[in-house]
Design an enzyme around this catalytic site. Structure first.
Site, short mmCIF file in Angstrom:
data_model
loop_
_atom_site.label_atom_id
_atom_site.label_comp_id
_atom_site.label_asym_id
_atom_site.label_seq_id
_atom_site.Cartn_x
_atom_site.Cartn_y
_atom_site.Cartn_z
N ASP A 70 -5.67 -40.59 -14.61
CA ASP A 70 -4.62 -39.68 -15.06
C ASP A 70 -4.59 -39.64 -16.59
OD1 ASP A 70 -2.18 -38.27 -13.92
OD2 ASP A 70 -1.19 -39.57 -15.36
N GLU A 96 -8.77 -36.87 -15.93
CA GLU A 96 -7.95 -35.66 -16.10
C GLU A 96 -7.81 -35.37 -17.60
OE1 GLU A 96 -3.50 -33.98 -15.04
OE2 GLU A 96 -3.77 -35.98 -15.89
N HIS A 120 -1.91 -30.77 -7.47
CA HIS A 120 -0.48 -30.97 -7.24
C HIS A 120 0.38 -30.61 -8.45
CE1 HIS A 120 -2.08 -34.32 -9.37
NE2 HIS A 120 -0.87 -34.78 -9.62
N ASP A 121 -0.25 -30.11 -9.50
CA ASP A 121 0.50 -29.74 -10.71
C ASP A 121 0.49 -28.24 -10.95
OD1 ASP A 121 0.95 -32.43 -11.39
OD2 ASP A 121 -0.98 -32.57 -12.43
N ASP A 159 -6.15 -42.58 -7.31
CA ASP A 159 -5.62 -42.09 -8.58
C ASP A 159 -5.11 -43.31 -9.35
OD1 ASP A 159 -4.34 -40.28 -10.40
OD2 ASP A 159 -3.95 -38.92 -8.73
C1 NOJ Z 1 -0.77 -35.78 -14.49
C2 NOJ Z 1 -0.53 -35.81 -13.01
O1 NOJ Z 1 -1.45 -34.99 -12.37
C3 NOJ Z 1 0.90 -35.40 -12.81
O2 NOJ Z 1 1.21 -35.14 -11.48
C4 NOJ Z 1 1.76 -36.50 -13.34
O3 NOJ Z 1 3.13 -36.14 -13.19
C5 NOJ Z 1 1.45 -36.70 -14.82
N1 NOJ Z 1 0.03 -36.77 -15.10
C6 NOJ Z 1 2.07 -37.97 -15.31
O4 NOJ Z 1 1.41 -39.06 -14.78
#
Ligand code: NOJ
Length: 517
Positions: A201, A256, A317-318, A99
């Site tokens: 990201d 992403e 994870h979000d 990542d």
């Molecule tokens: C997206 C990531 O998936 C998330 O976990 C992160 O907190 C934010 N971007 C900030 O980098």
């Protein structure tokens, strides 16, 4: 682009390193722990692992706030541990995707510490600084993803800095050639060390409106933002990142996109010659119903540029855990879709066990987002992997950084490997079926007519054929196979029951899915 590149056929498994396996008993997972569990991933049929960030970080956003792009946080191990992880993974035929977080650093990164020293500091322009408005307020109406203004006043130098996410993560200024070069050099560092791919990201935030104009509609969402993200100049940035990645053979870049369930927006990020793979988050947010999914799949397939390769994901994870969103029966159907739709499947660790969100007691909350927007915290979906059902769950002998959760502990790998009807065995079997079927790996996709609460599609490549039938209803459904569905030999049910090959119709149980391949 070749149809035969490895990542098109791969099943990718996301590991949240803090929560996978702790080898030092400090309660936090680490790289050596991941190495210990590679055999499990091989058994499951995983082809590539994607590691959430492992870099040095104050961990205010658990690694997405980086202080050194070319190191390993001591809590996760060392560069030697990382090299060991690459070597052991590759020996097992498992690729490693890292990542990377180019949009922002930690506010404790030495670059930001310099930048905030004064308005004339040589690194000032590495971040996004603006004067306060006449009334002393933030420069414009942009909001942070985590709520509130995207600007914080830095008392030291009297200007506001931009943070699209948390205030501890100031945005880098991607209009600075020095920033671009510094991040490119970090990417070379990891690619040169043998990393097989990068997950990037917040790729859609890598260019902001050059004039910092207000969003016209102050109640904008990240799907409708016109100025703060999704600017045309992002394409150039993507191109540069892809060029770095392609300096090494056989690597992949995945981006992403926010929000990645908007088909038009998602596919617009494929980049020149479709080299960047924008995450498709359609299955994360849609109602889990045949009609909605059918419409989405149709729209996504139709919108893909000619060279583009699709992908699907069910969790990360979000996002609240898959099994908490859909329930256990729904998650079994979702597994069938993930592993039989056309494109690369991304599987979030623990979803193969049907892990559910864990309620985190208020004195154990870790995620800073929860403090900014109660209810938005992501701890419940980031809890430790249960390897067995005893205390510590085989994750740690220390005190785990987040609770494992009593119910999730009962869903351990050890328990489920002994139960032919478990979620884990469902994933294991589906992945094996997928690997054996050229149609599932690389074939075309055609949606077929079916009763309204049933989704049915055909995958085909040459003589190889597979038919997926998913019953979303609470009632049984009779499904008649179309004439063309003749090229299959075996039947597999998500409910671990025997079905025999007979006639041209099937009676599906409530929430049952079947795969003919
Ligand atoms: C997206 C990531 O998936 C998330 O976990 C992160 O907190 C934010 N971007 C900030 O980098």
């Amino acid at each position: 682009m070749s149809t035969d590149v490895w990542w098109k056929k791969a099943v990718v498994y996301q590991i949240y390193p803090r929560s996978f396996q702790d080898s030092t008993n400090d309660g936090v997972g680490d790289l050596a722990g991941i190495v210990q569990r590679l055999d499990y991933l091989k058994w499951l049929g995983i082809d590539a692992i994607w590691l959430s960030p492992i870099y040095p970080s104050p961990m205010q956003d658990f690694g997405y706030d980086i202080t050194d792009y070319t190191g390993v946080d001591p809590r996760f191990g060392s560069l030697q541990d990382f090299d060991q992880l690459i070597a052991r993974s590759h020996a097992l035929g498992i690729r490693v995707i890292l990542d990377v977080v180019p949009n922002h650093t930690s506010s404790e990164h030495p670059w930001f510490l310099s930048s905030r020293q004064s308005q004339t500091n040589p690194k000032r322009n590495w971040y996004v600084w603006r004067d306060p408005k006449a009334d002393g307020g933030p420069p414009n109406n942009w909001r942070s993803v985590t709520g509130g203004s995207a600007w914080s006043l830095d008392e030291l130098s009297g200007q506001y800095y931009l943070h699209s996410f948390l205030p501890c993560g100031p945005d880098l200024n991607w209009r600075s050639a020095d920033v671009r070069a510094a991040v490119a050099s970090a990417l070379h560092f990891w690619l040169g060390r043998g990393v097989d791919g990068l997950r990037i990201d917040m790729v859609d935030f890598l260019a902001k409106d050059a004039r910092f104009r207000d969003e016209a509609d102050a109640s904008y969402t990240f799907a409708t933002a016109q100025r703060h993200l999704n600017q045309p100049e992002v394409a150039q940035t993507i191109e540069e990142i892809c060029q770095v990645v392609e300096a090494y053979p056989d690597r992949v870049a995945i981006g992403e996109i926010n929000p990645g369930s908007n088909v038009a927006r998602t596919v617009s990020y494929y980049g020149k010659e479709s080299r960047l793979q924008p995450f498709n988050f359609g299955l994360l947010g849609l109602p889990f119903e045949a009609a909605a999914l059918k419409a989405y799949i149709q729209a996504y397939e139709a919108a893909l540029p000619a060279e583009a390769w699709p992908n699907y994901t069910l969790g990360n994870h979000d996002t609240p855990r898959l099994a908490s969103r859909l329930g256990q029966p729904g998650s079994r159907l979702a597994a069938l879709l993930l592993l039989t739709l056309r494109g690369t499947p991304y599987l979030y660790y623990g979803d193969e066990l049907g892990l559910e969100n864990v309620v985190i007691p208020s004195d154990q909350i870790q995620d800073a987002w929860e403090a900014r927007q109660p209810g938005k915290g992501r701890d419940p979906c980031r809890t430790p992997m249960p390897w067995h059902s005893e205390s510590g769950a085989g994750f740690t002998q220390g005190e785990a950084w987040l609770p494992v959760g009593a119910q999730n502990r009962q869903r351990s790998v050890e328990c489920q490997q002994q139960d032919e009807a478990s979620m884990l065995m469902l994933y294991h079997r589906l992945i094996a079926l997928r690997k054996r079927s050229p149609a599932l790996l690389s074939g075309s996709l055609q949606l077929l007519n079916a009763p309204s609460e049933v989704l049915m599609y055909e995958r085909a490549l040459g003589d190889s054929q597979a038919i997926t039938i998913a019953n979303f209803s609470k009632a049984s459904q009779k499904v008649v196979l179309p004439d063309k569905a003749r090229g299959w030999q075996s039947i597999f049910s998500t409910q671990a029951r025997e079905l025999s090959k007979s006639g041209d119709s099937f009676e599906l149980l409530p929430h049952e899915g079947i795969l003919l391949s």
